[in-house]
Design a protein around this motif. Structure first.
Motif, PDB file in Angstrom:
ATOM      1  N   ARG A  35     -48.748  11.791  15.599  1.00  0.00           N
ATOM      2  CA  ARG A  35     -47.829  13.261  15.322  1.00  0.00           C
ATOM      3  C   ARG A  35     -46.698  13.473  14.408  1.00  0.00           C
ATOM      4  NH1 ARG A  35     -46.721  17.735  19.390  1.00  0.00           N
ATOM      5  NH2 ARG A  35     -45.166  16.858  19.376  1.00  0.00           N
ATOM      6  N   ALA A  36     -46.766  14.054  12.825  1.00  0.00           N
ATOM      7  CA  ALA A  36     -45.547  13.548  12.273  1.00  0.00           C
ATOM      8  C   ALA A  36     -45.546  14.993  11.250  1.00  0.00           C
ATOM      9  CB  ALA A  36     -45.795  12.173  10.794  1.00  0.00           C
ATOM     10  N   ASP A  37     -44.606  14.008   9.852  1.00  0.00           N
ATOM     11  CA  ASP A  37     -45.057  15.505   8.670  1.00  0.00           C
ATOM     12  C   ASP A  37     -46.317  15.499   7.949  1.00  0.00           C
ATOM     13  OD1 ASP A  37     -42.231  16.444   9.337  1.00  0.00           O
ATOM     14  OD2 ASP A  37     -41.568  15.392   7.858  1.00  0.00           O
ATOM     15  N   PRO A  38     -46.538  16.394   7.392  1.00  0.00           N
ATOM     16  CA  PRO A  38     -48.007  15.927   6.385  1.00  0.00           C
ATOM     17  C   PRO A  38     -47.390  14.541   5.455  1.00  0.00           C
ATOM     18  CG  PRO A  38     -47.388  18.374   5.899  1.00  0.00           C
ATOM     19  CD  PRO A  38     -45.686  17.526   6.985  1.00  0.00           C
ATOM     20  N   PRO A  39     -49.005  14.211   4.796  1.00  0.00           N
ATOM     21  CA  PRO A  39     -48.792  12.669   4.797  1.00  0.00           C
ATOM     22  C   PRO A  39     -47.188  12.204   3.603  1.00  0.00           C
ATOM     23  CG  PRO A  39     -50.457  12.885   4.637  1.00  0.00           C
ATOM     24  CD  PRO A  39     -50.237  14.574   4.972  1.00  0.00           C
ATOM     25  N   CYS A  40     -46.531  11.714   3.534  1.00  0.00           N
ATOM     26  CA  CYS A  40     -45.721  11.603   2.557  1.00  0.00           C
ATOM     27  C   CYS A  40     -45.851  10.846   1.492  1.00  0.00           C
ATOM     28  CB  CYS A  40     -43.725  11.076   3.244  1.00  0.00           C
ATOM     29  SG  CYS A  40     -42.582  11.086   2.557  1.00  0.00           S
ATOM     30  N   VAL A  41     -47.022  11.253   0.605  1.00  0.00           N
ATOM     31  CA  VAL A  41     -46.739  10.501  -0.638  1.00  0.00           C
ATOM     32  C   VAL A  41     -46.021  11.817  -1.597  1.00  0.00           C
ATOM     33  CG1 VAL A  41     -48.816  11.073  -2.164  1.00  0.00           C
ATOM     34  CG2 VAL A  41     -49.325  11.541  -0.040  1.00  0.00           C
ATOM     35  N   LEU A  42     -45.771  11.265  -2.531  1.00  0.00           N
ATOM     36  CA  LEU A  42     -44.748  11.426  -3.177  1.00  0.00           C
ATOM     37  C   LEU A  42     -44.239  12.489  -4.236  1.00  0.00           C
ATOM     38  CD1 LEU A  42     -44.541   8.305  -5.480  1.00  0.00           C
ATOM     39  CD2 LEU A  42     -43.089   8.418  -3.663  1.00  0.00           C
ATOM     40  N   ASP A  43     -45.700  13.630  -4.086  1.00  0.00           N
ATOM     41  CA  ASP A  43     -45.060  15.078  -4.183  1.00  0.00           C
ATOM     42  C   ASP A  43     -44.909  15.858  -3.523  1.00  0.00           C
ATOM     43  OD1 ASP A  43     -47.613  14.136  -3.287  1.00  0.00           O
ATOM     44  OD2 ASP A  43     -49.136  15.760  -4.627  1.00  0.00           O
ATOM     45  N   ALA A  94     -50.344  12.692 -12.839  1.00  0.00           N
ATOM     46  CA  ALA A  94     -51.856  13.468 -12.723  1.00  0.00           C
ATOM     47  C   ALA A  94     -52.548  14.527 -11.676  1.00  0.00           C
ATOM     48  CB  ALA A  94     -53.359  11.975 -12.881  1.00  0.00           C
ATOM     49  N   SER A  95     -51.684  14.506 -10.765  1.00  0.00           N
ATOM     50  CA  SER A  95     -51.817  15.306  -9.373  1.00  0.00           C
ATOM     51  C   SER A  95     -50.787  15.996  -9.787  1.00  0.00           C
ATOM     52  CB  SER A  95     -51.969  14.554  -7.987  1.00  0.00           C
ATOM     53  OG  SER A  95     -51.072  13.826  -7.938  1.00  0.00           O
ATOM     54  N   ALA A 221     -52.340  -2.964   3.031  1.00  0.00           N
ATOM     55  CA  ALA A 221     -53.314  -2.646   2.252  1.00  0.00           C
ATOM     56  C   ALA A 221     -53.681  -1.956   0.943  1.00  0.00           C
ATOM     57  CB  ALA A 221     -53.144  -1.218   3.358  1.00  0.00           C
ATOM     58  N   VAL A 222     -54.420  -1.472   0.676  1.00  0.00           N
ATOM     59  CA  VAL A 222     -54.567  -0.557  -0.595  1.00  0.00           C
ATOM     60  C   VAL A 222     -55.238   1.062  -0.212  1.00  0.00           C
ATOM     61  CG1 VAL A 222     -55.759  -0.413  -3.036  1.00  0.00           C
ATOM     62  CG2 VAL A 222     -55.086  -2.513  -2.544  1.00  0.00           C
ATOM     63  N   THR A 223     -54.071   1.686  -0.557  1.00  0.00           N
ATOM     64  CA  THR A 223     -55.050   3.271   0.050  1.00  0.00           C
ATOM     65  C   THR A 223     -55.373   3.476  -0.389  1.00  0.00           C
ATOM     66  OG1 THR A 223     -52.732   3.981  -0.383  1.00  0.00           O
ATOM     67  CG2 THR A 223     -53.500   3.068   1.801  1.00  0.00           C
ATOM     68  N   CYS A 224     -56.033   5.210  -0.987  1.00  0.00           N
ATOM     69  CA  CYS A 224     -56.493   5.768  -2.083  1.00  0.00           C
ATOM     70  C   CYS A 224     -56.369   6.933  -1.328  1.00  0.00           C
ATOM     71  CB  CYS A 224     -57.623   5.351  -1.982  1.00  0.00           C
ATOM     72  SG  CYS A 224     -58.920   5.628  -1.553  1.00  0.00           S
ATOM     73  N   ARG A 225     -56.171   8.877  -2.202  1.00  0.00           N
ATOM     74  CA  ARG A 225     -56.023   9.293  -2.329  1.00  0.00           C
ATOM     75  C   ARG A 225     -57.136   9.959  -2.483  1.00  0.00           C
ATOM     76  NH1 ARG A 225     -51.170  13.208  -3.668  1.00  0.00           N
ATOM     77  NH2 ARG A 225     -51.103  15.049  -2.835  1.00  0.00           N
ATOM     78  N   GLY A 226     -58.539  10.261  -2.085  1.00  0.00           N
ATOM     79  CA  GLY A 226     -59.648  11.147  -2.605  1.00  0.00           C
ATOM     80  C   GLY A 226     -60.449   9.572  -3.509  1.00  0.00           C
ATOM     81  N   ASN A 227     -60.803   9.933  -4.601  1.00  0.00           N
ATOM     82  CA  ASN A 227     -61.240   8.520  -5.748  1.00  0.00           C
ATOM     83  C   ASN A 227     -60.429   8.003  -6.203  1.00  0.00           C
ATOM     84  OD1 ASN A 227     -63.854   9.084  -4.301  1.00  0.00           O
ATOM     85  ND2 ASN A 227     -64.527  10.890  -5.886  1.00  0.00           N
ATOM     86  N   ALA A 228     -58.873   8.764  -6.125  1.00  0.00           N
ATOM     87  CA  ALA A 228     -57.913   7.458  -6.465  1.00  0.00           C
ATOM     88  C   ALA A 228     -56.974   6.543  -6.095  1.00  0.00           C
ATOM     89  CB  ALA A 228     -57.331   8.756  -7.641  1.00  0.00           C
ATOM     90  N   LEU A 229     -56.498   5.678  -6.594  1.00  0.00           N
ATOM     91  CA  LEU A 229     -55.744   4.979  -6.201  1.00  0.00           C
ATOM     92  C   LEU A 229     -54.558   5.640  -5.856  1.00  0.00           C
ATOM     93  CD1 LEU A 229     -54.220   2.298  -5.314  1.00  0.00           C
ATOM     94  CD2 LEU A 229     -53.653   1.359  -7.777  1.00  0.00           C
ATOM     95  N   CYS A 254     -58.791   1.516   1.469  1.00  0.00           N
ATOM     96  CA  CYS A 254     -59.787   2.077   1.341  1.00  0.00           C
ATOM     97  C   CYS A 254     -60.997   1.439   1.056  1.00  0.00           C
ATOM     98  CB  CYS A 254     -60.000   2.639  -0.255  1.00  0.00           C
ATOM     99  SG  CYS A 254     -58.546   3.521  -0.555  1.00  0.00           S
ATOM    100  N   ARG A 255     -62.102   1.198   1.682  1.00  0.00           N
ATOM    101  CA  ARG A 255     -63.547   0.649   1.455  1.00  0.00           C
ATOM    102  C   ARG A 255     -63.996   0.972   0.196  1.00  0.00           C
ATOM    103  NH1 ARG A 255     -60.907  -2.336   4.340  1.00  0.00           N
ATOM    104  NH2 ARG A 255     -60.819  -1.482   7.012  1.00  0.00           N
ATOM    105  N   ARG A 256     -63.904   2.511  -0.727  1.00  0.00           N
ATOM    106  CA  ARG A 256     -65.141   2.426  -1.869  1.00  0.00           C
ATOM    107  C   ARG A 256     -64.166   2.023  -2.579  1.00  0.00           C
ATOM    108  NH1 ARG A 256     -63.407   6.810   0.438  1.00  0.00           N
ATOM    109  NH2 ARG A 256     -61.993   8.111  -0.770  1.00  0.00           N
ATOM    110  N   PRO A 257     -64.966   2.486  -3.754  1.00  0.00           N
ATOM    111  CA  PRO A 257     -64.037   1.945  -5.727  1.00  0.00           C
ATOM    112  C   PRO A 257     -62.931   2.847  -5.270  1.00  0.00           C
ATOM    113  CG  PRO A 257     -66.420   1.555  -5.773  1.00  0.00           C
ATOM    114  CD  PRO A 257     -66.569   1.752  -4.219  1.00  0.00           C
ATOM    115  N   VAL A 258     -62.209   2.427  -6.814  1.00  0.00           N
ATOM    116  CA  VAL A 258     -61.178   3.668  -6.631  1.00  0.00           C
ATOM    117  C   VAL A 258     -60.414   3.708  -8.132  1.00  0.00           C
ATOM    118  CG1 VAL A 258     -60.147   3.284  -4.215  1.00  0.00           C
ATOM    119  CG2 VAL A 258     -58.801   2.139  -6.235  1.00  0.00           C
TER     120      VAL A 258
END
Length: 264
Positions: A35-43, A94-95, A221-229, A254-258
């Motif tokens: 349990r933590a803060d919301p995912p710490c993506v840069l934004d 871009a986001s 690991a290579v992680t994605c946000r939605g369909n983007a790297l 991620c398991r699908r193309p990004v």
């Protein structure tokens, strides 16, 4: 009397199966499922209040705490390895990131991969916000972090949430972040692409392995946000001299193309 008893039983049952007001919510953690803060993506890193680790009780093991989704109270420096998280800057910009980090997202800047953080990590779960008395790095320490992170606010946040668990001073911790970043060669094809691309996550990992011969796909690991790297996360030993296998981290790939958005 029977009607009152029936009403009471129905009310108890309703409270058992529905979310009660003020009930704690278990959120998925970025690497450890805690349990933590919301995912710490840069934004989303700036302005967040750090979580205070929940102390374990004598009858509850640290593993039980982690499996319950809670962080555990541990001594700074008590962890298994580091995770270097490199965020794909064009995706961040871009986001909506341009409003938050205009220099990073300025036309022509195209910084590519930037440091999100260097995170103390355990084989199962991870500590965070370990030392409430050391959450404010000095100006000298922050100056030493210039050029490591894309934004000073992110450097402050990363020290509070992760650096305090390293067992090091802010200056030494930021020096380790710089050292880890300098140990990684970005694949040429991902340095500054001039057009959006679509990649299989495994191919991104393999391109990093080719550029960094000691690296293996089970140490990252290579992680994605939605369909983007989103990020490439690389597991280092505590002394930063080698890469280490990290199954729990690798499972976040991620398991699908990004889509890999290009800078502009």
């Amino acid at each position: 009397m029977r009607r009152r008893l029936l009403s009471l039983l129905l009310a108890v049952a309703a409270g058992s199966f529905s979310g009660l007001p003020g009930e704690a919510q278990i959120l998925p953690g970025g690497l450890g499922g805690q349990r933590a803060d919301p995912p710490c993506v840069l934004d989303k890193c700036l302005g967040l209040k750090p979580n205070t680790p929940t102390p374990t009780t004598p009858t509850q093991s640290p593993d039980a705490e982690q499996s319950a989704g809670r962080s555990t109270s541990v001594a700074p420096g008590s962890f298994d390895f580091y995770v270097l998280a490199l965020s794909w800057s064009p995706g961040f910009c871009a986001s909506g990131g341009a409003a938050k980090s205009p220099d990073q997202c300025a036309a022509g800047a195209n910084p590519g991969f930037v440091v999100h953080g260097l995170w103390p990590q355990n084989q199962h779960g991870y500590p965070q916000a370990c030392n409430s008395g050391a959450r404010f790095p000095s100006r000298l320490a922050l100056d030493s972090a210039k050029g490591v992170y894309p934004d000073e606010g992110l450097a402050r946040h990363e020290w509070r949430q992760h650096g305090t668990c390293s067992g090091k001073s802010p200056t030494d911790y930021f020096a380790d972040v710089r050292r880890a970043r300098q140990a990684i060669v970005i694949p040429p094809e991902l340095t500054a692409p001039d057009a959006d691309q679509t990649w299989a996550p495994l191919d991104i990992a393999r391109s990093f392995v080719t550029a960094n011969p000691r690296l293996r796909t089970d140490t990252m690991a290579v992680t994605c946000r939605g369909n983007a790297l989103e990020e490439v996360r690389i597991c280092f030993s505590k002394d930063l001299r080698s890469f280490v296998p990290c199954p729990e981290v690798a499972r976040a790939s991620c398991r699908r193309p990004v889509t890999v958005p290009a800078g502009h």
